[in-house]
Scaffold this active site. Structure first.
Site, mmCIF file in Angstrom:
data_model
loop_
_atom_site.group_PDB
_atom_site.id
_atom_site.type_symbol
_atom_site.label_atom_id
_atom_site.label_comp_id
_atom_site.label_asym_id
_atom_site.label_seq_id
_atom_site.Cartn_x
_atom_site.Cartn_y
_atom_site.Cartn_z
ATOM 1 N N ARG A 105 -37.714 48.248 69.027
ATOM 2 C CA ARG A 105 -38.563 47.150 68.566
ATOM 3 C C ARG A 105 -38.523 47.076 67.042
ATOM 4 O O ARG A 105 -38.483 48.097 66.343
ATOM 5 C CB ARG A 105 -39.998 47.414 69.034
ATOM 6 C CG ARG A 105 -40.990 46.305 68.747
ATOM 7 C CD ARG A 105 -40.733 45.118 69.612
ATOM 8 N NE ARG A 105 -41.890 44.221 69.677
ATOM 9 C CZ ARG A 105 -41.817 42.951 70.002
ATOM 10 N NH1 ARG A 105 -40.641 42.401 70.287
ATOM 11 N NH2 ARG A 105 -42.894 42.195 70.071
ATOM 12 N N THR A 395 -35.636 35.203 74.525
ATOM 13 C CA THR A 395 -35.234 36.547 74.939
ATOM 14 C C THR A 395 -34.134 36.508 76.014
ATOM 15 O O THR A 395 -33.782 35.454 76.517
ATOM 16 C CB THR A 395 -36.484 37.339 75.428
ATOM 17 O OG1 THR A 395 -37.482 37.277 74.413
ATOM 18 C CG2 THR A 395 -36.199 38.783 75.736
ATOM 19 N N GLU A 415 -37.155 37.088 69.517
ATOM 20 C CA GLU A 415 -38.502 36.546 69.767
ATOM 21 C C GLU A 415 -38.426 35.075 70.126
ATOM 22 O O GLU A 415 -37.938 34.731 71.181
ATOM 23 C CB GLU A 415 -39.455 36.801 68.603
ATOM 24 C CG GLU A 415 -40.899 37.035 69.035
ATOM 25 C CD GLU A 415 -41.643 35.768 69.470
ATOM 26 O OE1 GLU A 415 -42.455 35.868 70.404
ATOM 27 O OE2 GLU A 415 -41.418 34.712 68.877
ATOM 28 N N ASP A 435 -45.499 38.398 66.749
ATOM 29 C CA ASP A 435 -46.073 38.993 67.955
ATOM 30 C C ASP A 435 -47.298 39.854 67.637
ATOM 31 O O ASP A 435 -47.988 40.310 68.548
ATOM 32 C CB ASP A 435 -45.040 39.848 68.693
ATOM 33 C CG ASP A 435 -44.142 39.014 69.596
ATOM 34 O OD1 ASP A 435 -44.382 37.797 69.712
ATOM 35 O OD2 ASP A 435 -43.196 39.568 70.184
ATOM 36 N N SER A 460 -44.223 41.789 75.495
ATOM 37 C CA SER A 460 -44.333 41.676 76.945
ATOM 38 C C SER A 460 -43.021 41.990 77.651
ATOM 39 O O SER A 460 -42.946 41.910 78.875
ATOM 40 C CB SER A 460 -44.771 40.255 77.328
ATOM 41 O OG SER A 460 -46.053 39.989 76.847
ATOM 42 N N GLY A 480 -39.036 35.329 78.786
ATOM 43 C CA GLY A 480 -40.119 34.409 79.110
ATOM 44 C C GLY A 480 -41.412 34.629 78.356
ATOM 45 O O GLY A 480 -42.470 34.218 78.820
#
Length: 574
Positions: A105, A395, A415, A435, A460, A480
């Site tokens: 990340r 994504t 993102e 985010d 997520s 999504g």
């Protein structure tokens, strides 16, 4: 399928037949289950899937193929992922019989402050005012993930894995219908900066249409540099300098990324988070991802109800799933963040007794009266505020199983579609920092997912691996935004509870709830649920729900692969 809705909704068989065909109104061909004996790749773009398949044919393993697929996706599906973004990967090491996860990340710059996404009056910026430009760019993690996992597990030479994407970037590829549409839909924002304007639009300023041959010699040169110099070429050389300069000098919306951020960036290997469902272990990424925890909560709660008896056609089943989702998202909004920075009740959130108590809040046929975070068991309890992060869909997800039985499930992203809209050396930069919660406090209570230097924003993304008797059974995931959680949970319920094969589970019309109302997928038989859900007292929206689920199932007879009919992806195997 939602083929038996006539019972729940009291409509005629003829009406149902008219409504159900086709199941998914995507304008694309129907996808069927793919079978293989030795290895398999599922990915969101056929060119990328083929790149991974070619590596496996040449004797490469799952990690080798993962590198090749990601490099190609960054070229042919740049709106979704690439070198300028990050990823989460779940990995099964067959030799060691070990499941682990890798956190790539992006991180917040060391110069980031709590006011990063506030205007001069201290109010949260409008989403796209924050996204477009340098302010939203976090330190990319994808290149280091590729490098470090290949160093640890790879089989073929590093440089060899770059050859397919380099060759394709130099000779060009045909713009896919999906990429062309997304460029057209984002014309205003993509036209703002010279790099993206030159690459995605013609000399008259029109979006390049589907079928256009698109070459990217700058990307080829970037790949050659990383192929020769490894991750250091990206994090400590001219590439990093160009990224930093582009971010800090972005007209109208500069960011604060620095060389210190590149020097400090690390991949985190983390323990998977697992939840029991129907005798299977459903495992995935822990914090800073909310994916595995929230999916685990949903699955644990719905096990207290007779979904199998009611079936996929009953509004009662979907009401239970919707309420469980709302309760899980309430916990997500309050507790879930980067646990390296914020104490988190990770184990408490999937505690069976706690989730049994949460499930008791759900009553069949009646909407929840109180959708608020619970009080999970926690050794370091603290007062936290509710999150205000926005996570929009984009994504990409892909899965790989190799000859040896190693398995990759990886979700990768920049993102939002096209990320920050800043392009450097042939690739797009992420907007991952949006985010984070734009507000750092909810009244006097700090928000767990607030901006802090070096912190990873909550996600997520939910690359998932299902184990049966300690062995990998299913690899699955989806893009999504925050709906990823609902897409993956629904597919798992469809397969493990309702007995659908994995392609049917991916084809199934979507019913998703996060914060209320319930979203039903437009143009599908899910729309038939609307009267019954409204009669129960629910607010219902009908809209497009564009998942990108991909799955591989491991059986005693071989492999089964499935790709979402809503996108361009395929499964390839031998």
């Amino acid at each position: 399928m939602l083929s038996g809705l006539l019972t729940a909704l009291h409509v005629s068989a003829a009406q149902v037949a008219d409504s159900v065909a086709p199941e998914i109104n995507t304008g694309s061909e129907v996808k069927t289950l793919t079978h293989a004996k030795q290895w398999m790749v599922t990915a969101a773009n056929p060119i990328a899937a083929k790149a991974g398949a070619d590596i496996l044919r040449q004797g490469g393993n799952a990690i080798d193929a993962m590198v090749a697929v990601q490099l190609m996706l960054g070229l042919v599906e740049p709106q979704s992922s690439g070198l300028g973004g990050g990823a989460f990967m779940v990995y099964w090491d067959q030799k060691k019989q070990h499941l682990t996860t890798f956190d790539a990340r992006e991180t917040a710059p060391v110069q980031a402050t709590p006011e990063l996404f506030l205007d001069e009056k201290g109010q949260p910026l409008q989403f796209y005012d924050a996204v477009v430009g340098g302010r939203s760019v976090g330190t990319p993690g994808t290149v280091k993930l590729l490098w470090e996992t290949h160093q640890k597990y790879g089989k073929l030479p590093w440089k060899k894995l770059f050859e397919p994407a380099i060759q394709m970037a130099e000779k060009g590829f045909n713009i896919s219908p999906r990429l062309a549409k997304q460029v057209s839909d984002d014309t205003q924002r993509l036209s703002r900066y010279p790099g993206t304007r030159h690459y995605f639009f013609d000399t008259q300023g029109n979006p390049k249409p589907a079928g256009t041959l698109l070459k990217n010699p700058e990307y080829a040169q970037t790949l050659k540099a990383i192929a020769d110099g490894g991750a250091d070429a990206f994090y400590h050389g001219d590439i990093a300098k160009d990224i930093i300069a582009t971010v800090r000098n972005a007209p109208g919306n500069p960011g604060v990324l620095s060389q210190t951020d590149f020097n400090n960036y690390t991949i985190k290997e983390r323990q998977p988070v697992c939840a029991d469902y129907q005798g299977y272990d459903v495992c995935g990424m822990g914090p800073p991802s909310s994916g595995a925890l929230t999916i685990g909560q949903i699955l644990s709660m719905v096990q207290h109800f007779d979904l199998k008896g009611w079936g996929a056609d009953s509004a009662k089943s979907w009401q239970i799933i919707a309420d469980a989702s709302q309760l899980a998202f309430a916990d997500r909004g309050k507790y879930m963040a980067d646990e390296d920075f914020v104490p988190m009740p990770t184990q408490g959130l999937v505690d069976k007794d706690y989730l049994t108590q949460r499930a008791q809040l759900i009553q069949s046929g009646k909407p929840l009266t109180d959708v608020s975070a619970g009080s999970p068991p926690w050794q370091h309890a603290m007062q936290l505020g509710t999150d205000q992060a926005i996570e929009l869909p984009c994504t990409s997800h892909f899965n790989i199983v190799d000859r040896e039985g190693n398995v990759v499930s990886i979700t990768t992203t920049v993102e939002n579609g096209f990320g920050s809209r800043l392009m450097v050396r042939g690739f797009l930069l992420n907007n991952e920092l949006t985010d984070f919660s734009f507000k750092s406090h909810d009244g006097d209570a700090p928000v767990a997912n607030r901006v802090e230097p070096g912190k990873r924003p909550r996600s997520s993304m939910a690359p998932t691996m299902v184990l049966k008797d300690g062995q990998p059974y299913l690899a699955i995931g989806s893009p999504g935004g925050s709906r990823i959680i609902g897409y993956v949970a629904q597919a798992l319920i469809a397969h493990l509870t309702w007995g659908q094969d994995i392609q049917q589970s991916l084809n199934m019309p979507h019913v998703v709830d996060r914060f209320g109302p319930i979203d039903l997928e437009q143009g599908t038989s899910a729309e038939l649920l609307k009267p019954a859900l409204e009669q129960m007292g629910y607010s219902v929206n009908i809209q497009g729900l564009n998942s990108g689920l991909h799955a591989i199932r491991l059986t005693k007879d071989g492999l089964e692969g499935a790709a979402d009919p809503r996108r361009e992806g395929i499964a390839i195997g031998e």
